[in-house]
Design a protein around this motif. Structure first.
Motif, PDB file in Angstrom:
ATOM      1  N   UNK A 134      -9.044   8.105   2.030  1.00  0.00           N
ATOM      2  CA  UNK A 134      -7.996   6.708   2.368  1.00  0.00           C
ATOM      3  C   UNK A 134      -8.293   5.828   0.833  1.00  0.00           C
ATOM      4  N   UNK A 135      -9.294   5.990   0.515  1.00  0.00           N
ATOM      5  CA  UNK A 135      -9.472   5.193  -0.731  1.00  0.00           C
ATOM      6  C   UNK A 135      -8.790   5.941  -2.046  1.00  0.00           C
ATOM      7  N   UNK A 136      -8.830   7.106  -2.138  1.00  0.00           N
ATOM      8  CA  UNK A 136      -7.994   7.893  -3.046  1.00  0.00           C
ATOM      9  C   UNK A 136      -6.419   7.660  -2.955  1.00  0.00           C
ATOM     10  N   UNK A 137      -5.886   7.761  -1.855  1.00  0.00           N
ATOM     11  CA  UNK A 137      -4.368   7.832  -1.632  1.00  0.00           C
ATOM     12  C   UNK A 137      -3.720   6.460  -2.369  1.00  0.00           C
ATOM     13  N   UNK A 138      -4.098   5.139  -1.725  1.00  0.00           N
ATOM     14  CA  UNK A 138      -3.313   3.883  -2.361  1.00  0.00           C
ATOM     15  C   UNK A 138      -3.709   3.640  -3.719  1.00  0.00           C
ATOM     16  N   UNK A 139      -4.720   4.236  -4.272  1.00  0.00           N
ATOM     17  CA  UNK A 139      -4.918   4.278  -5.774  1.00  0.00           C
ATOM     18  C   UNK A 139      -4.012   5.159  -6.488  1.00  0.00           C
ATOM     19  N   UNK A 140      -3.644   6.141  -5.991  1.00  0.00           N
ATOM     20  CA  UNK A 140      -2.982   7.529  -6.444  1.00  0.00           C
ATOM     21  C   UNK A 140      -1.334   6.580  -6.526  1.00  0.00           C
ATOM     22  N   UNK A 141      -1.147   6.482  -5.312  1.00  0.00           N
ATOM     23  CA  UNK A 141       0.328   5.831  -5.281  1.00  0.00           C
ATOM     24  C   UNK A 141       0.587   4.683  -6.019  1.00  0.00           C
ATOM     25  N   UNK A 142      -0.534   3.461  -6.282  1.00  0.00           N
ATOM     26  CA  UNK A 142      -0.114   2.535  -7.145  1.00  0.00           C
ATOM     27  C   UNK A 142      -0.355   2.682  -8.454  1.00  0.00           C
ATOM     28  N   UNK A 143      -0.867   3.865  -9.019  1.00  0.00           N
ATOM     29  CA  UNK A 143      -0.918   4.223 -10.289  1.00  0.00           C
ATOM     30  C   UNK A 143       0.338   4.988 -10.940  1.00  0.00           C
ATOM     31  N   UNK A 144       1.200   4.995 -10.102  1.00  0.00           N
ATOM     32  CA  UNK A 144       2.199   5.991 -10.648  1.00  0.00           C
ATOM     33  C   UNK A 144       3.117   5.273 -11.774  1.00  0.00           C
ATOM     34  N   UNK A 145       3.222   4.096 -11.419  1.00  0.00           N
ATOM     35  CA  UNK A 145       4.155   3.141 -12.357  1.00  0.00           C
ATOM     36  C   UNK A 145       3.267   3.157 -13.961  1.00  0.00           C
ATOM     37  N   UNK A 146       2.006   3.121 -13.649  1.00  0.00           N
ATOM     38  CA  UNK A 146       1.176   2.965 -15.031  1.00  0.00           C
ATOM     39  C   UNK A 146       1.290   4.154 -15.612  1.00  0.00           C
TER      40      UNK A 146
END
Length: 437
Positions: A134-146
């Motif tokens: 669960x901690x991996x998923x939002x970090x992955x999704x939110x990093x796409x723009x970067x």
């Protein structure tokens, strides 16, 4: 304010934004490769764990315990994980989450191999694995723009979804072969190794991205440096950040529209997928080979829709209208399935449903990444992900009861009509989605 301006300068000057091809974006490709490997390996783990539970306990109810673990974990920790993703260095968070998942998964393999009766310990390790994910998923999704840049969000999101589905299907298939040849313990160990490799690739992706940013302009700093230099007074307490994320989703038009649409769509759509299986067996009376073709039709259709979105890229205009069309047309497609008596027509309709589902969901993810503030993306994906994972089991329970009482075909027809109603509601009342261009 200074950190936001710094982040914007980094994103605008990132090589990923300047490049015309994601294939030449080394940080993004490292991130994508790591994520794909972890999804494929997870398929090994899923099949092996399911077989072990059935062989050890012989109870289908114990299988539901695993599903319950993932559902409760998502409900309790989804918002927390999203908040941590927004407060932390996301690359470090993803790397740590993958390492923890590797350790817990290897622990599951050791328990199964050395102590087959340690069911409760296995369930505890599965819970820890689910929480780490669960901690991996939002970090992955939110990093796409970067990693990809705003100009490549549609292409990068489509590519991630394509690779995720290919990895999931191939992982399940290869997992079955691996279990047959080497046993379930080996398959779970493979999953642990893929998490370790994923952690290494994500770490290298972060190092490569930060190194590229430093070569663009000498006075810029990485995201982690910007976050570390923020005064302590600017960092709100953790519970306040969680609450601020909830308030943001409540007040932000785009996030509010998505949190209304996504759980509602998944509530009915997952029920339709289950009902199709029942209709295939009870109404169409297909053989095992035909049932396999039916099961494969939806992911193939989804991949085709994702690939078309990837190919069209910026040429795809009025994306909100395509979201509406994808949801609305799912209704007639499922209704037509109830009248179908030919295998190939049924397969074609299921393929079409998967194709339209790509437009109904993938474009929503793209809109969320483009329209929601970067510093709130983790919380947005975390909270929305929690709801979309918790709601479907309730829909499955209700639709299963209705299928037994009214018949699977009639239930599928009613839910198909409701999906079209959701499409109309989206177009009329969810203005941010309708106006997404």
């Amino acid at each position: 304010m200074q950190s936001e301006l710094g982040q914007q300068r980094l994103e605008s000057r990132s090589p990923s934004v300047q490049g015309n091809s994601l294939r030449r974006n080394k940080p993004f490709m490292l991130l994508l490769t790591g994520y794909t490997l972890s999804v494929a390996g997870n398929g090994f783990h899923s099949i092996a764990l399911s077989l072990w539970i059935l062989e050890t306990t012989g109870s289908a109810r114990m299988m539901s315990v695993v599903m319950g673990i993932y559902m409760i974990s998502s409900l309790l920790f989804g918002a927390v994980a999203g908040t941590v993703a927004d407060r932390s260095n996301r690359i470090t968070l993803m790397t740590t989450a993958d390492i923890l998942r590797a350790l817990f998964t290897i622990g599951v393999a050791l328990c199964i191999g050395l102590s087959p009766d340690s069911t409760m310990i296995v369930f505890a390790l599965v819970a820890f694995t689910a929480i780490s994910g669960l901690f991996h998923s939002p970090a992955m999704q939110a990093s796409m723009v970067k990693f990809a840049g705003t100009e490549q969000i549609q292409r990068s999101t489509s590519l991630v979804n394509i690779m995720e589905n290919i990895a999931r299907v191939s992982g399940l298939a290869l997992g079955g072969i691996a279990i047959t040849w080497f046993g379930g313990v080996a398959a779970i160990l493979v999953d642990g190794c893929t998490f370790l490799i994923s952690a290494l690739l994500i770490f290298l992706a972060g190092r490569t991205l930060n190194g590229a940013n430093e070569t663009v302009v000498h006075d810029e700093v990485s995201e982690s440096s910007i976050e570390d230099e923020q005064p302590a007074a600017e960092r709100s307490k953790f519970l306040s950040d969680i609450w601020s994320g909830i308030l943001f989703i409540k007040n932000d038009p785009v996030a509010r529209a998505v949190i209304i649409l996504s759980p509602s769509l998944m509530l009915f759509f997952t029920s339709c997928l289950m009902l199709i299986q029942v209709v295939a067996v009870k109404v169409w009376q297909v053989n095992p080979a035909s049932f396999g073709l039916i099961e494969a039709s939806f992911p193939v259709g989804y991949l085709a829709g994702s690939f078309l979105i990837l190919t069209l890229d910026h040429r795809l205009q009025r994306r909100g209208w395509f979201i509406f069309a994808g949801i609305f047309l799912l209704g007639p497609t499922f209704v037509l399935m109830t009248f179908s008596r030919h295998l190939f027509l049924s397969i074609g309709l299921i393929f079409l449903a998967g194709f339209m589902f790509a437009f109904a969901t993938l474009l929503v993810q793209i809109m969320l990444r483009l329209r929601v503030k970067t510093e709130m993306l983790g919380r947005a994906f975390g909270i929305i992900g929690s709801l979309t994972s918790v709601v479907p089991p309730g829909g499955l329970a209700v639709s299963a009861y209705c299928a037994d009482y009214f018949g699977p075909a009639s239930t599928l027809m009613v839910i198909g009509v409701l999906l079209s109603v959701i499409g109309i509601f989206t177009f009329l009342f969810l203005k941010p989605i309708r106006d997404f261009n």
